[in-house]
Design an enzyme around this catalytic site. Structure first.
Site, mmCIF file in Angstrom:
data_model
loop_
_atom_site.group_PDB
_atom_site.id
_atom_site.type_symbol
_atom_site.label_atom_id
_atom_site.label_comp_id
_atom_site.label_asym_id
_atom_site.label_seq_id
_atom_site.Cartn_x
_atom_site.Cartn_y
_atom_site.Cartn_z
ATOM 1 N N CYS A 118 0.824 -1.210 0.000
ATOM 2 C CA CYS A 118 0.000 0.000 0.000
ATOM 3 C C CYS A 118 0.854 1.255 0.000
ATOM 4 O O CYS A 118 1.951 1.268 0.552
ATOM 5 C CB CYS A 118 -0.876 0.032 1.240
ATOM 6 S SG CYS A 118 -1.786 -1.469 1.502
ATOM 7 N N ARG A 120 4.790 0.567 -6.194
ATOM 8 C CA ARG A 120 4.777 -0.303 -5.012
ATOM 9 C C ARG A 120 3.824 -1.474 -5.175
ATOM 10 O O ARG A 120 3.903 -2.441 -4.423
ATOM 11 C CB ARG A 120 4.379 0.520 -3.775
ATOM 12 C CG ARG A 120 5.409 1.551 -3.386
ATOM 13 C CD ARG A 120 4.852 2.501 -2.354
ATOM 14 N NE ARG A 120 4.584 1.864 -1.091
ATOM 15 C CZ ARG A 120 5.453 1.777 -0.091
ATOM 16 N NH1 ARG A 120 6.651 2.276 -0.230
ATOM 17 N NH2 ARG A 120 5.128 1.196 1.046
ATOM 18 N N TRP A 123 -3.057 -2.617 -1.516
ATOM 19 C CA TRP A 123 -2.656 -3.953 -1.953
ATOM 20 C C TRP A 123 -3.378 -4.892 -0.991
ATOM 21 O O TRP A 123 -3.051 -4.938 0.198
ATOM 22 C CB TRP A 123 -1.142 -4.088 -1.838
ATOM 23 C CG TRP A 123 -0.574 -5.337 -2.426
ATOM 24 C CD1 TRP A 123 -0.276 -5.561 -3.737
ATOM 25 C CD2 TRP A 123 -0.198 -6.520 -1.722
ATOM 26 N NE1 TRP A 123 0.255 -6.812 -3.885
ATOM 27 C CE2 TRP A 123 0.311 -7.431 -2.665
ATOM 28 C CE3 TRP A 123 -0.256 -6.920 -0.380
ATOM 29 C CZ2 TRP A 123 0.769 -8.697 -2.325
ATOM 30 C CZ3 TRP A 123 0.204 -8.186 -0.044
ATOM 31 C CH2 TRP A 123 0.702 -9.059 -1.016
ATOM 32 N N ASN A 129 -1.227 1.413 5.979
ATOM 33 C CA ASN A 129 -0.360 0.424 5.345
ATOM 34 C C ASN A 129 0.082 -0.519 6.466
ATOM 35 O O ASN A 129 0.474 -0.048 7.530
ATOM 36 C CB ASN A 129 0.842 1.150 4.722
ATOM 37 C CG ASN A 129 1.811 0.207 4.044
ATOM 38 O OD1 ASN A 129 1.506 -0.972 3.889
ATOM 39 N ND2 ASN A 129 2.958 0.712 3.659
ATOM 40 N N GLY A 130 -0.008 -1.831 6.242
ATOM 41 C CA GLY A 130 0.396 -2.787 7.285
ATOM 42 C C GLY A 130 -0.750 -3.748 7.586
ATOM 43 O O GLY A 130 -1.713 -3.840 6.827
ATOM 44 N N GLU A 153 17.529 -16.643 -10.128
ATOM 45 C CA GLU A 153 17.096 -15.265 -10.349
ATOM 46 C C GLU A 153 16.463 -15.107 -11.741
ATOM 47 O O GLU A 153 15.455 -14.417 -11.906
ATOM 48 C CB GLU A 153 18.303 -14.324 -10.158
ATOM 49 C CG GLU A 153 18.049 -12.869 -10.430
ATOM 50 C CD GLU A 153 16.951 -12.222 -9.588
ATOM 51 O OE1 GLU A 153 16.448 -12.844 -8.634
ATOM 52 O OE2 GLU A 153 16.558 -11.091 -9.922
ATOM 53 N N LYS A 163 12.690 -13.828 -12.360
ATOM 54 C CA LYS A 163 12.359 -12.664 -13.208
ATOM 55 C C LYS A 163 11.288 -13.043 -14.211
ATOM 56 O O LYS A 163 10.322 -12.328 -14.394
ATOM 57 C CB LYS A 163 13.592 -12.141 -13.966
ATOM 58 C CG LYS A 163 14.603 -11.364 -13.194
ATOM 59 C CD LYS A 163 14.176 -9.987 -12.745
ATOM 60 C CE LYS A 163 13.526 -10.039 -11.408
ATOM 61 N NZ LYS A 163 14.291 -9.895 -10.221
ATOM 62 N N GLU A 212 7.815 -13.661 -12.542
ATOM 63 C CA GLU A 212 7.096 -12.528 -11.954
ATOM 64 C C GLU A 212 6.605 -11.528 -12.981
ATOM 65 O O GLU A 212 5.547 -10.935 -12.792
ATOM 66 C CB GLU A 212 7.880 -11.850 -10.824
ATOM 67 C CG GLU A 212 9.170 -11.230 -11.199
ATOM 68 C CD GLU A 212 9.940 -10.703 -9.989
ATOM 69 O OE1 GLU A 212 9.332 -10.407 -8.962
ATOM 70 O OE2 GLU A 212 11.165 -10.581 -10.102
ATOM 71 N N HIS A 219 18.559 -35.993 -10.771
ATOM 72 C CA HIS A 219 17.911 -36.475 -9.550
ATOM 73 C C HIS A 219 16.411 -36.167 -9.546
ATOM 74 O O HIS A 219 15.781 -36.187 -8.499
ATOM 75 C CB HIS A 219 18.593 -35.861 -8.319
ATOM 76 C CG HIS A 219 20.044 -36.211 -8.242
ATOM 77 N ND1 HIS A 219 20.482 -37.485 -7.940
ATOM 78 C CD2 HIS A 219 21.164 -35.471 -8.488
ATOM 79 C CE1 HIS A 219 21.805 -37.506 -7.973
ATOM 80 N NE2 HIS A 219 22.232 -36.296 -8.307
ATOM 81 N N LYS A 276 6.224 -3.770 -4.495
ATOM 82 C CA LYS A 276 7.658 -3.464 -4.541
ATOM 83 C C LYS A 276 8.304 -3.652 -3.180
ATOM 84 O O LYS A 276 9.383 -4.192 -3.060
ATOM 85 C CB LYS A 276 7.838 -2.020 -5.025
ATOM 86 C CG LYS A 276 9.280 -1.577 -5.130
ATOM 87 C CD LYS A 276 9.977 -2.296 -6.264
ATOM 88 C CE LYS A 276 11.458 -2.024 -6.336
ATOM 89 N NZ LYS A 276 12.159 -3.094 -7.066
HETATM 90 C C1 F6R Z 1 11.862 -9.701 -7.181
HETATM 91 C C2 F6R Z 1 11.762 -8.776 -6.082
HETATM 92 C C3 F6R Z 1 11.509 -9.320 -4.722
HETATM 93 C C4 F6R Z 1 12.395 -8.579 -3.701
HETATM 94 C C5 F6R Z 1 12.022 -9.040 -2.271
HETATM 95 C C6 F6R Z 1 12.925 -8.403 -1.240
HETATM 96 O O1 F6R Z 1 12.130 -9.048 -8.385
HETATM 97 O O2 F6R Z 1 11.876 -7.591 -6.253
HETATM 98 O O3 F6R Z 1 11.715 -10.691 -4.669
HETATM 99 O O4 F6R Z 1 13.730 -8.856 -3.969
HETATM 100 O O5 F6R Z 1 10.699 -8.681 -2.008
HETATM 101 O O6 F6R Z 1 12.857 -7.020 -1.293
HETATM 102 P P1 F6R Z 1 13.984 -6.126 -0.662
HETATM 103 O O7 F6R Z 1 15.228 -6.325 -1.423
HETATM 104 O O8 F6R Z 1 13.463 -4.714 -0.793
HETATM 105 O O9 F6R Z 1 14.116 -6.550 0.762
#
Ligand code: F6R
Length: 614
Positions: A2, A27, A74, A100-101, A487, A491, A494, A510, A609
């Site tokens: 949020c 976000r 959110w 937010n929370g 990773e 990517k 997501e 395996h 985010k």
């Molecule tokens: C993936 C992504 C998330 C963040 C995760 C941790 O692209 O952005 O997996 O890496 O939510 O976020 P931070 O680094 O802000 O603690």
């Protein structure tokens, strides 16, 4: 997660709030809303979906007034709907709240409030706060002191995490803000002030900010900001000038923030290295509060993070083990926080987080703090909770990362980890001066290698076109590039919603090899390294079962062409730098596949985010 924006001043609040919400879009959210106070009445506009919808609603039904609150939601409690969108009010429409929370004890509070006759309109946890304020108000005329007592009284009943903006019709010149475990920052203007959950929302209006700390309440008026703790004692706050350039939070000529952030990684890495790397002198100046004696005495390093930052931590393990010859454990923060863990005075814990606000990473830090562990943060956001609470912080200085999928922050984290590993290695005598100097000299070439790799974008787009119809992908890597396979898969899933898995290539036989057929493309990280031949054998095994293989290989490796269907060549560089380089074609592949599939690349569905709740 949020986003909150608050405004009090002599401009039209709705325009300022809408602009701020737009800047917080990254976000992640599923509905949005505004409340503006005018002539003793609170007026609300809320809508589901993009901010465009809220803007359209405001064009049809404009809101007048110079004080207001805005919110992007959110969903946590209750589906995304107009009724569940914030702001929320009490029965008498006297108080309005954005939040937010998560309020963990909201059901019991709600149950008690319903018994007292309160009527709820939403399924959210947030609405209880407005009713708690109404309950404290009763039927009497409120003085400002009583209002603030009521706010503190309500906050003291809440369990969980919150950043809050509150307005009351009886106090049109006062906006209340408060936080616990969720970020909130106050913007200081001239005859106007702001509240926001993140600095990019404020940058166009002011660069002067006040960070609200844990359990603090701020009284924001057009010409003043006062802060108190939950016991009512005044706290002195510093006004900080942020150095970010508003243009860094703009898309420039790129179609998406994600693409811009991928393409600017050479600059981001230069910014991470600036003022730290002195190759000629064979020296690093990291300016961290880490004493030499302490680094010599530690028995172990524990790296803790979530998501992409966790993948950086996995690479970090190889760096510390190889260069500092020290045992390393890597922990997913959400698991670590609830386990029996045994870190103590001879441990160094390193937390990696782009935002510095990830709830689980912060919880892990707070847990270790209680055990007297030395805590170092690697973080991109100045003034974030993690940076403020850790003993010392290595800022990656990558600039604001707006795309929800983390890209440049990841390569910044890898750069920071490699610098730290070299530093710890040199301090402990595990890395000889000559070897260290050689490595530092190579480091200077990294931005150029990254720039060359980014030039693959066009080729990758053409390649991506052939794969947009696939439902599954497998990413393979070994050693330093196993986390890069994870990773790459993260990517792709997501941003394009294609199912993808990353695997250590040696584990294929395996189990996962059973999945391979013509419909399951593989992406193999096969750049020059001590495990090159091993991964080539793994590729042969996949090919023998009909798999289509895309290889990320080192420039000049002609032999690989015969083994795979497509090759993306990256510049020749020492293996230790391969994670930063090899991840770039994977980021670009995910981006182009997602864009060609028409996905909302910068705000993928269901994602946020900054994950400020558990
Ligand atoms: C993936 C992504 C998330 C963040 C995760 C941790 O692209 O952005 O997996 O890496 O939510 O976020 P931070 O680094 O802000 O603690």
């Amino acid at each position: 997660m949020c986003g909150i924006v608050g405004y009090i001043g002599n401009r039209s609040a709705s325009g300022v709030l809408l602009d701020g919400l737009k800047r917080l879009e990254y976000r992640g959210y599923d509905s949005s809303g505004l409340a503006v106070l005018c002539d003793g009445k609170l007026n609300l506009r809320r809508s589901v979906g993009k901010i465009l919808n809220l803007r359209a609603l405001l064009t049809e039904q404009p809101l007048k007034g110079g004080v207001g609150l805005g919110h992007t939601r959110w969903a946590t409690h209750g589906v995304p709907s107009e009724q569940n969108a914030h702001p929320h009010t009490d029965c008498s429409k006297r108080f309005v709240v954005v939040h937010n929370g998560i309020i963990e004890n909201y059901s019991i509070l709600k149950h008690n409030l319903i018994k007292k006759g309160h009527r709820f309109e939403s399924q959210t946890d947030t609405e209880v706060i407005a009713h708690l304020l109404e309950e404290a108000w009763g039927k009497k005329n409120f003085l400002e002191k009583e209002y603030l007592d009521a706010v503190r009284g309500a906050l003291n009943q809440l369990e969980g995490a919150f950043a809050l903006g509150i307005l009351c019709v009886d106090f049109p010149e006062l906006l209340v803000a408060a936080r616990r475990d969720c970020p909130l920052v106050l913007g200081v203007g001239k005859n106007e002030n702001f509240v926001a959950s993140d600095i990019p929302a404020l940058l166009h209006a002011t660069k002067k900010v006040v960070y609200l700390e844990q359990n603090e309440v701020a009284l924001v008026r057009p010409k003043s900001i006062e802060c108190f703790n939950l016991d009512g004692y005044r706290v002195k706050k510093e006004v900080v000038t942020v150095r970010l350039n508003p243009l860094q939070a703009e898309k420039a000529n790129y179609k998406h923030f994600m693409l811009k952030e991928i393409m600017e990684q050479n600059i981001a890495i230069q910014d991470t290295l600036r003022g730290r790397l002195f190759a000629e002198a064979g020296e690093l100046r990291l300016n961290l509060d880490l004493r030499e004696n302490f680094l010599k005495q530690i028995d172990r390093i524990t790296l803790i993070a979530c998501g992409t930052s966790y993948h950086a931590a996995l690479v970090g393990r190889y760096y510390f083990e190889a260069l500092a010859k020290i045992p390393v454990t890597v922990e997913i923060a959400s698991e670590f926080r609830y386990r029996d863990t045994f870190l103590g005075k001879k441990d160094l814990a390193i937390y990696i987080s782009q935002s510095g606000e990830t709830a689980d990473t912060l919880a892990a830090l707070r847990k270790n703090k209680k055990m007297g562990v030395k805590n170092l943060a690697i973080c991109n956001v100045l003034g974030s909770s993690l940076a403020r609470e850790a003993d010392t912080t290595f800022f990656t200085h990558c600039g604001p990362e707006i795309g929800v999928a983390s890209t440049k922050a990841f390569t910044g984290q890898l750069t920071a980890l490699l610098l730290l590993a070299i530093h710890v290695g040199m301090t402990r005598g595990a890395l000889e001066g000559k070897e260290a100097k050689e490595l530092l000299n190579q480091f200077l070439k990294l931005p150029a290698w990254i720039r060359q790799t980014c030039a693959l974008s066009k080729k990758i787009k053409t390649l991506a076109r052939r794969f947009i119809g696939k439902d599954h992908f497998l990413y393979l890597g070994r050693n330093l590039n196993y986390p890069i396979a994870l990773e790459g898969a993260l990517k792709l899933k997501e941003v394009s919603y294609i199912h993808a898995e990353g695997y250590p290539a040696g584990e294929m036989k395996h189990g996962p090899i059973a999945l391979i057929n013509r419909e399951m493309p593989l992406v193999a990280l096969v750049t020059e390294s001590p495990v090159y031949d091993k991964i080539c054998s793994n590729i042969e095994e996949a090919k023998a079962r009909g798999g289509t293989v895309i290889a990320i290989a080192t420039e000049g490796d002609k032999a690989i062409r015969k083994k795979v269907s497509d090759v993306l060549y990256v510049p020749k560089a020492p293996d230790i730098f391969s994670p930063m380089i090899n991840v770039i074609p994977l980021q670009l592949f995910a981006y182009h596949v997602a864009d060609l599939r028409g996905c909302d690349v910068d705000c993928p569905r269901n994602l946020a985010k900054s994950v400020t709740v558990e």
